[in-house]
Design a protein around this motif. Sequence first.
Motif, PDB file in Angstrom:
ATOM      1  N   GLY A  31     -36.198  66.603  25.615  1.00 40.16           N
ATOM      2  CA  GLY A  31     -36.164  65.866  26.876  1.00 40.16           C
ATOM      3  C   GLY A  31     -36.714  66.627  28.048  1.00 40.16           C
ATOM      4  N   TYR A  55     -36.266  66.664  33.164  1.00 36.76           N
ATOM      5  CA  TYR A  55     -35.335  66.661  32.035  1.00 36.76           C
ATOM      6  C   TYR A  55     -34.712  65.279  31.929  1.00 36.76           C
ATOM      7  CZ  TYR A  55     -31.430  67.776  28.965  1.00 36.76           C
ATOM      8  OH  TYR A  55     -30.540  67.784  27.921  1.00 36.76           O
ATOM      9  N   THR A  56     -34.815  64.677  30.763  1.00 37.70           N
ATOM     10  CA  THR A  56     -34.265  63.346  30.505  1.00 37.70           C
ATOM     11  C   THR A  56     -33.314  63.421  29.324  1.00 37.70           C
ATOM     12  OG1 THR A  56     -36.300  62.312  31.301  1.00 37.70           O
ATOM     13  CG2 THR A  56     -34.832  60.949  29.977  1.00 37.70           C
ATOM     14  N   THR A  57     -32.134  62.830  29.468  1.00 38.69           N
ATOM     15  CA  THR A  57     -31.161  62.844  28.385  1.00 38.69           C
ATOM     16  C   THR A  57     -30.313  61.585  28.431  1.00 38.69           C
ATOM     17  OG1 THR A  57     -29.409  64.149  27.327  1.00 38.69           O
ATOM     18  CG2 THR A  57     -29.394  64.056  29.726  1.00 38.69           C
ATOM     19  N   GLN A  58     -29.730  61.255  27.302  1.00 35.94           N
ATOM     20  CA  GLN A  58     -28.805  60.127  27.193  1.00 35.94           C
ATOM     21  C   GLN A  58     -27.397  60.710  27.218  1.00 35.94           C
ATOM     22  OE1 GLN A  58     -30.399  57.120  26.993  1.00 35.94           O
ATOM     23  NE2 GLN A  58     -28.491  55.971  27.278  1.00 35.94           N
ATOM     24  N   THR A 106     -32.011  61.381  34.442  1.00 37.40           N
ATOM     25  CA  THR A 106     -33.297  62.051  34.626  1.00 37.40           C
ATOM     26  C   THR A 106     -33.202  62.952  35.838  1.00 37.40           C
ATOM     27  OG1 THR A 106     -34.547  60.200  33.682  1.00 37.40           O
ATOM     28  CG2 THR A 106     -35.762  61.764  35.041  1.00 37.40           C
TER      29      THR A 106
END
Length: 629
Positions: free
Chosen positions: A216, A257-260, A268
Motif C-alpha cells: 500500500g 500509504y493506502t490500507t483497509q 489513505t
Amino acid sequence: MQMQVTTASRYAQTALEAPAAVSVVTADDIRLFGYRTLAEVLGSMRGLYISYDRAYHYLGMRGFATPGDYNTRVLLLVNGVRFNDNLYDQAGIGTDFPLDLDLVDRVEFVPGPGSAVYGANAFFGVVNVITRNGRQIAGPQVSAEAGSHGSAKLRLSVGTVDALGADWLVSATRATTRGADQYSPAFDTPGNPGGLAQRLDYDRSTQLFVRRAHGGLALTLAHGERTKGVPTAAFSQVFNDPRSRFIDQTTLLAAEYTTQLQPTLAFTGRLHAGRYQFVGDYVYDYPPITQNRDVGTGQWWGTEWQWVSTALARHKLSWGLDYRRDTRIDQTNIDLAPPAQYLDARRKGDVLGLYFQDEFALSADLTLHAGLRWGKQSGSASAVHPRLGLVYWWNPATAVKLLHGTAYRPPNAYERDYRVDLPGGVVEGAGLRPERVRTTELALEHAPTGASRWLLTAFRSSVTDLIVLDAAGHVDRLTVGNTRAVQVHGLEAEAEQRWQGGQRLRVAYGWQRARDPSQAGPLTNAPRHLLKLQWSDTLRWGAVPGVGTGRYAIEAIGIGPRSTLRGTRLPGHVLANATYTTRVADVDVSVGVYNLFNRQHADPASFEIRDDTVRQDGRTYRIKLTYAF
C-alpha cells in the motif's frame, strides 16, 4: 466508456456515478493522437481551450480565460498530489510540466468548482494526472523523436519488479527546440526593420521521474527544469535581445500509504514536499541598457489524511484533513550591473482544510452527494464551501445529475507582494480580497453499451471579486486588484462511438457566453463556440514485410471568434492534426502532422505583451521511434 475515476470525490467510482461530468484521456489516446504536452491533452477535452504566449500555455475553461493568469484557477494534481506551486499558484501544463507524457496512464478533468473537496485553486476545475507503473513499461525502453523548428527529444525509461515484489519506474527525458523567428508588428520600426525576434523562441527542458510502489506504499520523485527564450519582449523589455529568458525548476517528493483498516473503513495518507523556482532575465533600456533579474522561490511540505467508510447502510462517508506548510516564499528583483535592488519580499504561512462528504443512496435510483469543507490560509479569512449533487438513475445506462458548488481563491504571494516600480512592473494592488465562484449544472449522461457514450450538460457560473492584472492608468506599469464580476452560462454536448472494426468517432461541442455585466463588450479571450472532432481507424499493410497493422487518427479543433484586450476581434479557426502509428521490426513508429492545412491563427495577448495578439505555429511535423529491449 465507464472506467473508474478518482478525482471527482477523491475515491474510485465510475464516471456515471461521479457527481460531475468527468472527461478522461487515456494513454492509448495520447499515443494515438500524438499529443506532445499536457496542454494538448487538455485542449482535446470538451469545454477546454489553450492559449500560448510563446512562454507559457494557458487553459481556458467554459469560455473563461484571463490572459496571463498562469492557470491559477485550475488545480493540477499528479496521482492526487497538488502540483500548483505556492508562489504564483501556477499549474504548468506546457513544457514546464515536469512529467513526460509517455509515463501517463490517464488524465482526468473534473469541471466546475471543487473547493468543497480540494480547497483553493479548484476554482473552475481539477486536473489529475495518473502515472503508469513499471509493469506497464516492462523493461528498458528508449524513445527518440525529431520534428520541425529543430525539435528533438530523447527518453530513457526502465520499468521492473524487484525481488521483494516492488514495482519500479525510472525515467529521464531531455528535449530541445530551436524555434522559429517570431514576427512582432509592434516592433516593426525603422530601428528594427522586419520586427523579427531571431533565435529567441528556443525551449530546453529536462525531466526526471522515479516511482516505487509496494503493497500500500508508493514513493514518487518528479523533477523538471526548463529554459525558455522570450521572443515577445514581454514586460516592456528591449526587443530581440538574446539575454531575455525564463527558467522554471520544479521538484516534488511524495509518499502515499493506502490500507483497509477494517472491512468497511479505508485510509489513505500522504506526505509531500516541493520546491519551485522561477528566474526571469529581462533587458531594459533605462538608459543605459541593463539586465534585470526576477527570482521567485517557493518551498513547502504537506500532509493529507482521508478515511472512507461504508459502515452505515446506504451511506458512503469520507472525511479528512489537508495541511500545507509554506516554509519559504521569496521574491527578489535586482539589476545585475550596475547592481541595484527593487524588491525583497519574504513570506511564510500555513494552509489547513477539513472536509466531510456523504454519498447517500436515497433510493435505488437516486443518490445524494453532499460535501462541506472549511479552509484557512495565512493572510486570508477562513471560508466554508458546500457541494450538493443529485444523481438520478433513469435506467442502468442513463444518469441525470443536478450539481451545485462554490469555490474560492485567495490572492497568491505574487499578487500580494510583487511591487516593482519599473517598466513592466506592478505598482498597485492593496487590499486584495479572495475571488469566489458559484456554479449550478444539469447533466445527462447515457452509456448504453461499452462502446457508446453521450453527454449533454447546461451550466451557469457567477464569479465575484475577480483578481486580474491591468494596465489602467499606466503606460508601462501594471496593477493588480479586484476589478469586476463575471457571469458565464452555456451548453455542452459530447458523443463517442467505437466499432468492432477498430473505428472510433468522438464529437464534442460547447456553446458558452461569458460577460461582465458592467461592460458592453465581450470578455477577452472568451470564444462563444468550441468544437472537437476525432476519428481513428486501423490501416492494414498485409503485403509489406515487417510492417504490422497501423492506426491513423485525425483530430480537428475549432475555436470561435475571440476579443483581445484592445478590442480587436480575432476570427475563429479550425486546426486539423493527423497522426499515424505502426510497428516496424520491433520499433513503434509515430508520425504526426500538426496544423495540417497550415492555418494562420493567433491568440489574444496579455497586458505585459506590447502586441495585441501572439501568432501561433503553422504546419509542423514530428516523427517518434520507441524501442523496448
